[in-house]
Design an enzyme around this catalytic site. Sequence first.
Site, PDB file in Angstrom:
ATOM      1  CE  LYS A 177      -4.340  -1.510   1.829  1.00  0.00           C
ATOM      2  NZ  LYS A 177      -5.385  -1.612   2.787  1.00  0.00           N
TER       3      LYS A 177
ATOM      4  CE  LYS B 233      -6.017  -8.595  -2.061  1.00  0.00           C
ATOM      5  NZ  LYS B 233      -5.775  -8.239  -0.667  1.00  0.00           N
TER       6      LYS B 233
ATOM      7  CE  LYS C 202     -13.522  -3.957   0.267  1.00  0.00           C
ATOM      8  NZ  LYS C 202     -14.249  -3.616   1.515  1.00  0.00           N
TER       9      LYS C 202
HETATM   10  P1  TYM Z   1     -11.187  -6.501   3.837  1.00  0.00           P
HETATM   11  O1  TYM Z   1     -12.150  -5.532   4.269  1.00  0.00           O
HETATM   12  O2  TYM Z   1     -10.065  -6.231   2.644  1.00  0.00           O
HETATM   13  O3  TYM Z   1     -11.723  -7.745   3.251  1.00  0.00           O
HETATM   14  C1  TYM Z   1     -12.528  -8.371   4.101  1.00  0.00           C
HETATM   15  C2  TYM Z   1     -12.439 -10.085   4.199  1.00  0.00           C
HETATM   16  O4  TYM Z   1     -12.497 -10.423   2.958  1.00  0.00           O
HETATM   17  C3  TYM Z   1     -11.225 -11.141   2.448  1.00  0.00           C
HETATM   18  N1  TYM Z   1     -10.852 -11.028   1.071  1.00  0.00           N
HETATM   19  C4  TYM Z   1     -10.751 -11.913   0.162  1.00  0.00           C
HETATM   20  N2  TYM Z   1     -10.815 -13.332   0.307  1.00  0.00           N
HETATM   21  C5  TYM Z   1     -10.580 -13.974  -0.817  1.00  0.00           C
HETATM   22  N3  TYM Z   1     -10.015 -13.617  -1.985  1.00  0.00           N
HETATM   23  C6  TYM Z   1     -10.116 -12.116  -2.153  1.00  0.00           C
HETATM   24  N4  TYM Z   1      -9.781 -11.569  -3.425  1.00  0.00           N
HETATM   25  C7  TYM Z   1     -10.261 -11.319  -0.938  1.00  0.00           C
HETATM   26  N5  TYM Z   1     -10.301 -10.133  -1.024  1.00  0.00           N
HETATM   27  C8  TYM Z   1     -10.740  -9.842   0.395  1.00  0.00           C
HETATM   28  C9  TYM Z   1     -10.201 -10.568   3.303  1.00  0.00           C
HETATM   29  O5  TYM Z   1      -9.436 -11.838   3.372  1.00  0.00           O
HETATM   30  C10 TYM Z   1     -11.197 -10.458   4.576  1.00  0.00           C
HETATM   31  O6  TYM Z   1     -11.337 -11.666   5.312  1.00  0.00           O
HETATM   32  N6  TYM Z   1      -7.804  -6.082   7.605  1.00  0.00           N
HETATM   33  C11 TYM Z   1      -8.974  -6.730   7.334  1.00  0.00           C
HETATM   34  C12 TYM Z   1     -10.201  -6.008   8.284  1.00  0.00           C
HETATM   35  C13 TYM Z   1     -10.085  -6.377   9.675  1.00  0.00           C
HETATM   36  C14 TYM Z   1     -10.089  -7.665  10.357  1.00  0.00           C
HETATM   37  C15 TYM Z   1      -9.796  -7.470  11.745  1.00  0.00           C
HETATM   38  C16 TYM Z   1     -10.225  -9.018   9.781  1.00  0.00           C
HETATM   39  C17 TYM Z   1      -9.910  -5.305  10.522  1.00  0.00           C
HETATM   40  N7  TYM Z   1      -9.746  -5.831  11.797  1.00  0.00           N
HETATM   41  C18 TYM Z   1      -9.697  -8.505  12.619  1.00  0.00           C
HETATM   42  C19 TYM Z   1     -10.187 -10.015  10.999  1.00  0.00           C
HETATM   43  C20 TYM Z   1     -10.096  -9.588  12.331  1.00  0.00           C
HETATM   44  C21 TYM Z   1      -9.424  -6.324   6.045  1.00  0.00           C
HETATM   45  O7  TYM Z   1      -9.056  -5.151   5.406  1.00  0.00           O
HETATM   46  O8  TYM Z   1     -10.317  -6.872   5.298  1.00  0.00           O
END
Ligand code: TYM
Length: 330
Positions: A111, A194, A197
């Site tokens: 990032k 991947k 968004k």
């Molecule tokens: P975020 O918002 O990027 O994504 C949410 C969830 O979706 C999964 N994900 C994917 N899984 C498979 N293939 C993909 N292309 C893909 N893109 C996204 C992510 O692995 C995630 O599970 N940091 C985290 C949010 C967070 C969190 C936490 C998660 C904040 N605090 C505590 C677990 C525990 C995030 O940015 O997710």
Amino acid sequence: MKRVFSGIQPTGNLHLGNYLGAIKNWVAMQREYDCLYCIVDLHAITVAQEPDELTNNTREVTAGLIAAGLDPKNCIIFNQSRVAAHAELAWILNCFTPLGWLNRMTQFKEKAGKKRESAFLGLYAYPVLMAADILLYHATAVPVGEDQKQHLELSRDIASAFNRAYDVDFFPLPEPMIFGAATRVMSLRDGRNKMSKSDGSDYSRINLTDDADSIALKIKRAKTDSEPGLAHDLERRPEAANLLSIYAALVDEPMERVAAEHSLMGFADFKSKLADLAIETLGPIAARMRELLADPGYIDGVLANGAARARHIADSNLGEVRRIMGLLDA
Ligand code: TYM
């Protein structure tokens, strides 16, 4: 009962990667475990956010989670900034996290890119806030997609560092739960990246709000290779592997079985089958999301109620942290 925590950012559209890698598993876990699912608005502000958009996206993600099958009666759904203990514990854990650990985080490197010196501290400390989210509730199971694995390992290290510093067994070590056939859904335009968004091309992803025509068109246009048959040599054919694993996750079957069943099929026929399946699964979710979004009062009520329930657990655990550390209270 085992406690589950997971989070999702309210930044733009929910997509098929979020659904198959995380949300679908959250839905499956809500009846068996004590689950908290958090819209992580404090994580979202680690990059610039337009205020109205952040509010709308928070409601939209909440609607998406409910439309996908989360029932606020079976789990706690809330937005992170409402429970102040997340930020407070994150600060405390910052004091137990060596810079060297954060320097290894690949997500920060990706990032921040070449602009490391001007990247914000919040982006750097992002994984510490994530550890706080989980540890605040003593959650031990964290259902996430593959891309969050490194952050989860860091959460374990931070929990251990705190326990060691005070010679306590206070924070349990959280386990990542990465399951299903599509733990890493790839871009439809390039099977080596991947699905995300932030990809500039909307054709790279299927959004949960896409209508049937766009889903069909995006799958039709998805990148393929020129080999005859789609289910062989998958280790060197990322696009074919991606389409097959999406199919497998949607029908809840192992990838190997889906590959075997379609070994003689070509891309065109498979894509049309996949498009029908995706429309059948996502169509009702999009429709329900639209209904829910027409009643923002209901969504806001779910979040307020979830926050009150989360606060109850969070404040009690944070009180314990303060006691362990000797922070004078009242
Ligand atoms: P975020 O918002 O990027 O994504 C949410 C969830 O979706 C999964 N994900 C994917 N899984 C498979 N293939 C993909 N292309 C893909 N893109 C996204 C992510 O692995 C995630 O599970 N940091 C985290 C949010 C967070 C969190 C936490 C998660 C904040 N605090 C505590 C677990 C525990 C995030 O940015 O997710």
